[in-house]
Design a protein around this motif. Structure first.
Motif, short mmCIF file in Angstrom:
data_model
loop_
_atom_site.label_atom_id
_atom_site.label_comp_id
_atom_site.label_asym_id
_atom_site.label_seq_id
_atom_site.Cartn_x
_atom_site.Cartn_y
_atom_site.Cartn_z
N HIS A 129 9.90 -0.09 36.26
CA HIS A 129 9.73 1.18 36.97
C HIS A 129 8.63 1.04 38.05
O HIS A 129 8.83 1.44 39.20
CB HIS A 129 9.39 2.29 35.97
CG HIS A 129 9.13 3.62 36.60
ND1 HIS A 129 10.12 4.57 36.75
CD2 HIS A 129 8.00 4.16 37.13
CE1 HIS A 129 9.60 5.63 37.35
NE2 HIS A 129 8.31 5.41 37.59
N HIS A 133 8.77 1.12 42.31
CA HIS A 133 8.00 1.94 43.27
C HIS A 133 7.54 1.08 44.45
O HIS A 133 7.52 1.53 45.60
CB HIS A 133 6.77 2.56 42.60
CG HIS A 133 7.04 3.84 41.84
ND1 HIS A 133 7.69 4.92 42.41
CD2 HIS A 133 6.71 4.22 40.58
CE1 HIS A 133 7.76 5.90 41.51
NE2 HIS A 133 7.19 5.51 40.39
N HIS A 231 3.70 10.45 37.30
CA HIS A 231 5.14 10.21 37.16
C HIS A 231 5.73 11.35 36.34
O HIS A 231 5.91 11.19 35.13
CB HIS A 231 5.43 8.91 36.39
CG HIS A 231 4.77 7.69 36.94
ND1 HIS A 231 5.40 6.84 37.82
CD2 HIS A 231 3.56 7.14 36.71
CE1 HIS A 231 4.60 5.83 38.10
NE2 HIS A 231 3.47 5.99 37.45
ZN LIG Z 1 6.93 6.53 38.64
#
Ligand SMILES: [Zn+2]
Length: 270
Positions: A129, A133, A231
């Motif tokens: 993840h 980004h 997040h």
């Molecule tokens: Zn994130």
């Protein structure tokens, strides 16, 4: 008159043709997003920030732990369009569950996140993840919008220490580069799940990571506060990832656990 017109139309046509090329630096995999920072400048900015963060964060300096985290990170990065750039994975000696990425391929994972991951695949989900980004260039998109070309160009080149210090201070305060939008989070989930699957890891790890984080938020809200602030995680994201995985071709021998990951957890908590 005709000659005059020609003199103007050619440069104008050229300018129109070139406009999309010089208008803004290319963005990440999402394409078309506003990004003023070139990849070269992004990596330079990230390296500078990493030097300063190393002074202010407590990083784990255990070569065995580092080697293992690097090996997982590199395996995921190899599936991305930034596989040929230098990446760095940092383990932060902090029991809070958090992970974040800054520009230029520097990914920070807290010891707490490694300890609380139910297995290697869930940990790889967090790594994938954050890697996503960076690949989608979400941080530099945000910096471009927040500061504009002159300020951000100056910060990269060391000519605008005020903006640079602001960026550094906000990373330290938030435990993250920025609070990402819902669509940036979805994109990082989608890309991350695909990268981990291509790298041979069980993509269910992403689901297990979310389940762990949501359960941890119920149990001890303070321990995941900063992660959720940067997040935003909802049940929707979990469902979206499950839908994504349902569309993957069937695969066998996907890696979900690894005794070396269990040893890593022991090393870090010991
Ligand atoms: Zn994130």
């Amino acid at each position: 008159m005709a000659a005059n017109l020609r003199r103007w139309t050619l440069p104008l046509a050229l300018a129109l043709l070139l406009a999309p090329l010089v208008g803004c630096a290319s963005s990440g995999v999402n394409k078309g997003q506003f990004n003023l920072i070139s990849i070269e400048d992004e990596w330079q900015l990230g390296n500078q920030l990493a030097v300063d963060l190393a002074r202010q964060l407590r990083l784990v300096s255990d070569p065995v732990a580092q080697e293992y985290v690097d090996s997982v990170g590199r395996r995921v990065v190899a599936q991305t369009e930034m596989a040929n750039l230098p990446w760095h994975f940092h383990i932060v000696d902090d029991a809070e569950i958090n992970a974040f990425a800054i520009p230029g391929g520097h990914v920070y994972i807290n010891r707490g996140l490694i300890e609380k991951s139910p297995n290697l695949a869930a940990f790889t989900g967090a790594l994938a993840h954050e890697i996503s980004h960076v690949v989608a260039r979400h941080s530099t998109e945000q910096l471009s919008k927040a500061y504009g070309i002159e300020a951000i160009g100056g910060a990269v080149l060391g000519q605008n220490p005020a903006v640079y210090e602001q960026i550094l201070a906000s990373i330290l305060a938030q435990g993250a580069m920025a609070r990402f939008s819902r669509s940036a989070e979805s994109e990082a989930d989608r890309l991350g799940t695909a990268y981990m699957f291509k790298a041979g890891y069980d993509p269910q790890g992403m689901v297990q990571l979310f389940q762990t984080l949501l359960a941890e938020r119920q149990r001890r809200p303070g321990s995941v506060e900063r992660f959720f602030a940067s997040h935003p995680l909802t049940e929707d994201r979990l469902r979206e990832v499950q839908k994504e995985i349902a569309g993957f071709p069937s695969a066998s021998n996907l890696i979900a656990s690894d005794p070396r990951f269990d040893q890593l957890q022991d090393r870090l908590s010991g």
